[in-house]
Structures are given as structure tokens and as C-alpha cells.
Design an enzyme around this catalytic site. Structure first.
Site, PDB file in Angstrom:
ATOM      1  N   HIS A   1       0.811  -1.225   0.000  1.00 19.62           N
ATOM      2  CA  HIS A   1       0.000   0.000   0.000  1.00 19.62           C
ATOM      3  C   HIS A   1       0.848   1.280   0.000  1.00 19.62           C
ATOM      4  O   HIS A   1       0.410   2.305   0.526  1.00 19.62           O
ATOM      5  CB  HIS A   1      -0.989  -0.023   1.180  1.00 19.62           C
ATOM      6  CG  HIS A   1      -0.320  -0.033   2.537  1.00 19.62           C
ATOM      7  ND1 HIS A   1      -0.849  -0.690   3.615  1.00 19.62           N
ATOM      8  CD2 HIS A   1       0.814   0.554   2.986  1.00 19.62           C
ATOM      9  CE1 HIS A   1      -0.061  -0.509   4.659  1.00 19.62           C
ATOM     10  NE2 HIS A   1       0.950   0.245   4.308  1.00 19.62           N
TER      11      HIS A   1
ATOM     12  N   HIS B   1      -2.148   4.550   9.700  1.00 19.39           N
ATOM     13  CA  HIS B   1      -0.796   5.053   9.992  1.00 19.39           C
ATOM     14  C   HIS B   1      -0.900   6.347  10.801  1.00 19.39           C
ATOM     15  O   HIS B   1      -0.496   7.407  10.352  1.00 19.39           O
ATOM     16  CB  HIS B   1      -0.025   5.304   8.701  1.00 19.39           C
ATOM     17  CG  HIS B   1       0.125   4.090   7.831  1.00 19.39           C
ATOM     18  ND1 HIS B   1      -0.902   3.584   7.060  1.00 19.39           N
ATOM     19  CD2 HIS B   1       1.193   3.281   7.608  1.00 19.39           C
ATOM     20  CE1 HIS B   1      -0.471   2.518   6.400  1.00 19.39           C
ATOM     21  NE2 HIS B   1       0.787   2.311   6.717  1.00 19.39           N
TER      22      HIS B   1
ATOM     23  N   GLU C   1       3.764  -5.466   8.909  1.00 17.12           N
ATOM     24  CA  GLU C   1       2.483  -5.257   8.207  1.00 17.12           C
ATOM     25  C   GLU C   1       1.988  -6.555   7.564  1.00 17.12           C
ATOM     26  O   GLU C   1       0.787  -6.712   7.323  1.00 17.12           O
ATOM     27  CB  GLU C   1       2.624  -4.170   7.129  1.00 17.12           C
ATOM     28  CG  GLU C   1       2.752  -2.757   7.703  1.00 17.12           C
ATOM     29  CD  GLU C   1       2.781  -1.646   6.632  1.00 17.12           C
ATOM     30  OE1 GLU C   1       2.571  -0.507   7.003  1.00 17.12           O
ATOM     31  OE2 GLU C   1       3.024  -1.936   5.435  1.00 17.12           O
TER      32      GLU C   1
HETATM   33  C1  DHB Z   1       6.127   3.591   2.745  1.00 22.65           C
HETATM   34  C2  DHB Z   1       5.531   2.349   2.868  1.00 22.65           C
HETATM   35  C3  DHB Z   1       4.464   2.165   3.722  1.00 22.65           C
HETATM   36  O1  DHB Z   1       3.875   0.948   3.955  1.00 22.65           O
HETATM   37  C4  DHB Z   1       3.954   3.225   4.411  1.00 22.65           C
HETATM   38  O2  DHB Z   1       2.849   3.029   5.151  1.00 22.65           O
HETATM   39  C5  DHB Z   1       4.540   4.482   4.322  1.00 22.65           C
HETATM   40  C6  DHB Z   1       5.640   4.657   3.471  1.00 22.65           C
HETATM   41  C7  DHB Z   1       7.265   3.815   1.807  1.00 22.65           C
HETATM   42  O3  DHB Z   1       7.804   2.851   1.273  1.00 22.65           O
HETATM   43  O4  DHB Z   1       7.615   4.953   1.573  1.00 22.65           O
HETATM   44 FE    FE Z   2       2.280   1.074   5.702  1.00 18.38          FE
END
Ligand code: DHB
Ligand code: FE
Length: 284
Positions: free
Chosen positions: A12, A59, A243
Site C-alpha cells: 500500500h 498510519h 504489516e
Molecule cells: C512507505 C511504505 C508504507 O507501507 C507506508 O505506510 C509508508 C511509506 C514507503 O515505502 O515509503
Molecule cells: Fe504502511
């Protein structure tokens, strides 16, 4: 009765949403990442899902450090995309199947899973990016092609739920769906991952070998895979690799035997390995 016919695992990464929203998906950096979702969008259209049961993590958008539910089920009529710092994503409001969500809340809680009921909730990239990847471009004035029941899992502050708990929750979700008395086709999404670490000395960590084995075992050894301790995610897949426990909810809700119909893996995408899989129930 309602039935879960298939499961989708999908990263995601927020930058994927930005690439879509700014019409940058054909740039050399992004093209191979999005190419792997062309087949998925065709499949998604043909699957003709009535409801997406979408397992994701917030988040620190809907929740902050003052309150962190382990499992929170979206029971509101709709969920607006949250402002994550650049304004809300220009995608449709997410509409719930509220009656089914209430039924699932009742079934899960009476089945002894202590779910938090969310009667109001905004949704962040954890939910909207997988929808965009699977359904393609949809603007604010459109509608998503399916209703969405969100299940939010805490993977932000320890203790996160174990893979085993998530797998068993998937089984309980299946029972909840199958006891809903309306012929509905439900596709379940497990989102997040794959390996990534966003902070401190190992920031940027990717472990493609571990990711590939995780995808293999999702089909061949789902129960064994669900027994992986948190420390292994942390060590092998980075601090945000945990995750991946959300994919066990998806897998637990499917048949023991599934058909892998599509897989895509791509590095780099922001700081994260993008992983994606589509599993169909053999019984469907
Ligand atoms: C990124 C990946 C994530 O799963 C997230 O929630 C925030 C940032 C990333 O790779 O930048
Ligand atoms: Fe994430």
C-alpha cells in the site's frame, strides 16, 4: 448466502497513490510497477465483487497514540479519505455495506474476537492505495465499483496481534460472511508490506528472498507461515515488515487449498518492495 471467493494480497505504498493522482504512472520509475497490475485490474473487473473486505492498517491518521485498537471494524455508512499532509487523495468516498458490517461485528464479537466498532472513521493510504491499484483510476466524483468493509489492524505500536491470531480471525470472518443471508460475492484484501524499514540504521532494507518465500508459503503452507514470530518479521523484513501479519487474515478466510492466479513483485517503489498476489478459492 454471502461467500468469500478470492483473496488479494497487496502493498500500500503511499507514493503509488501519488503517482496515480499526478498521472505519473508511465514514468520510467513507475511503469514496471504498474504493469504488474494490468492483469489484476482485468481480473478484478471479471470477479465482479459486491463487497471488498479490506484488511489494512491505519498510519496514525484515524487513530493517534491516545487510542490504538488491535482490530477496528468500519461500521459507518461511508469513510472519507484523510488528509495525510498533502490534502485528501482525490479518490471517491468509500461506501460501506453497513448491514453486513454490523452482522460481521456481531458474529466476530460473539465468536470471542474483541473488535472495536468504528461508527466514524477516515481512511488513509493503507486502504485507498490497494483500491486504486486493483480498480484503476477513479476520481472524486466517481464511485468505487464495490462496497468496502474496512478492518483496521494495529501494526504501528507493539504488541501487534500475532500471525496466528490474524489467521484465526480470518477463519471467523469467513463464518461471519457465510452466515449473512444475502447472495453476495466478497473478495478479501490483505494489505501492507512487503519487506521495508522506514527508519534508523536499516532504513531502506529490502529482503527479496524472504518476500518470495512468504508469497510461496501463502499457498503451500499458510498455517506454518502464520506461526512466524514478530521478531522474524523485524529481523528479516525490517521494522515495517510486520504489516505482513494482515495478509494472514486474508489467507485464513480462504479455503485450505487455493489457486494462485497472479503474482507480481517489484523493487523499488519508494522505500518498499511491492508485492501482490491473487488467490482463488478452489471451491468457488
Ligand atoms: C512507505 C511504505 C508504507 O507501507 C507506508 O505506510 C509508508 C511509506 C514507503 O515505502 O515509503
Ligand atoms: Fe504502511
Amino acid at each position: 448466502m454471502a461467500r468469500i471467493t478470492a483473496g488479494v494480497g497487496c502493498s500500500h505504498v503511499p507514493a503509488i497513490g501519488v503517482a496515480m493522482d499526478t498521472k505519473n504512472t508511465q514514468a520510467p520509475y513507475w511503469k514496471p510497477c504498474f504493469a504488474g497490475f494490468e492483469k489484476s485490474r482485468k481480473w478484478m473487473k471479471e470477479a465482479n465483487a459486491d463487497v471488498i473486505f479490506l484488511v489494512y492498517n491505519d498510519h496514525c491518521t484515524a487513530f493517534d497514540a491516545s487510542c490504538i485498537p488491535t482490530f477496528a471494524l468500519g461500521c459507518a455508512a461511508e469513510f472519507h479519505p484523510a488528509d495525510e499532509g498533502w490534502g485528501p487523495r482525490p479518490v471517491p468516498v468509500v461506501k460501506n455495506h453497513q448491514k453486513m458490517a454490523s452482522h460481521i461485528a456481531q458474529s466476530l464479537i460473539l465468536d470471542e474476537f474483541d473488535i472495536t466498532i468504528m461508527n466514524e472513521m477516515e481512511v488513509d493510504h493503507g486502504l485507498t492505495v490497494p483500491l486504486s491499484l486493483m480498480f484503476g483510476e477513479h476520481g472524486v466524483d466517481d464511485e468505487w465499483p464495490a462496497l468496502v468493509i474496512p478492518l483496521c489492524v494495529n501494526v504501528v505500536q507493539y504488541p501487534a496481534p500475532t500471525g496466528n491470531r490474524c489467521y484465526n480471525l480470518g477463519k471467523a470472518i469467513r463464518l461471519a460472511v457465510e452466515s449473512y443471508d444475502e447472495d453476495l460475492n466478497v473478495v478479501i484484501f490483505g494489505t501492507g508490506g512487503m519487506s521495508h524499514q522506514l527508519q534508523y540504521k536499516r532504513a531502506g532494507l529490502i529482503n527479496s528472498e524472504w518476500d518470495a518465500e512468504f508469497l510461496d508459503r501463502l499457498t503451500s503452507d499458510p498455517v506454518g507461515l502464520s506461526q512466524m514470530p514478530h521478531v522474524e518479521y523485524l529481523r528479516e523484513a525490517g521494522s515495517e515488515g510486520v504489516e505482513m501479519v494482515m495478509w494472514h487474515v486474508m489467507r485464513g478466510s480462504l479455503d485450505d487449498e487455493v489457486r494462485e492466479v497472479h503474482r507480481h513483485y517489484h523493487v523499488p517503489a519508494s522505500n518498499t518492495a511491492v508485492g501482490h498476489i491473487i488467490l482463488e478459492n478452489k471451491s468457488s
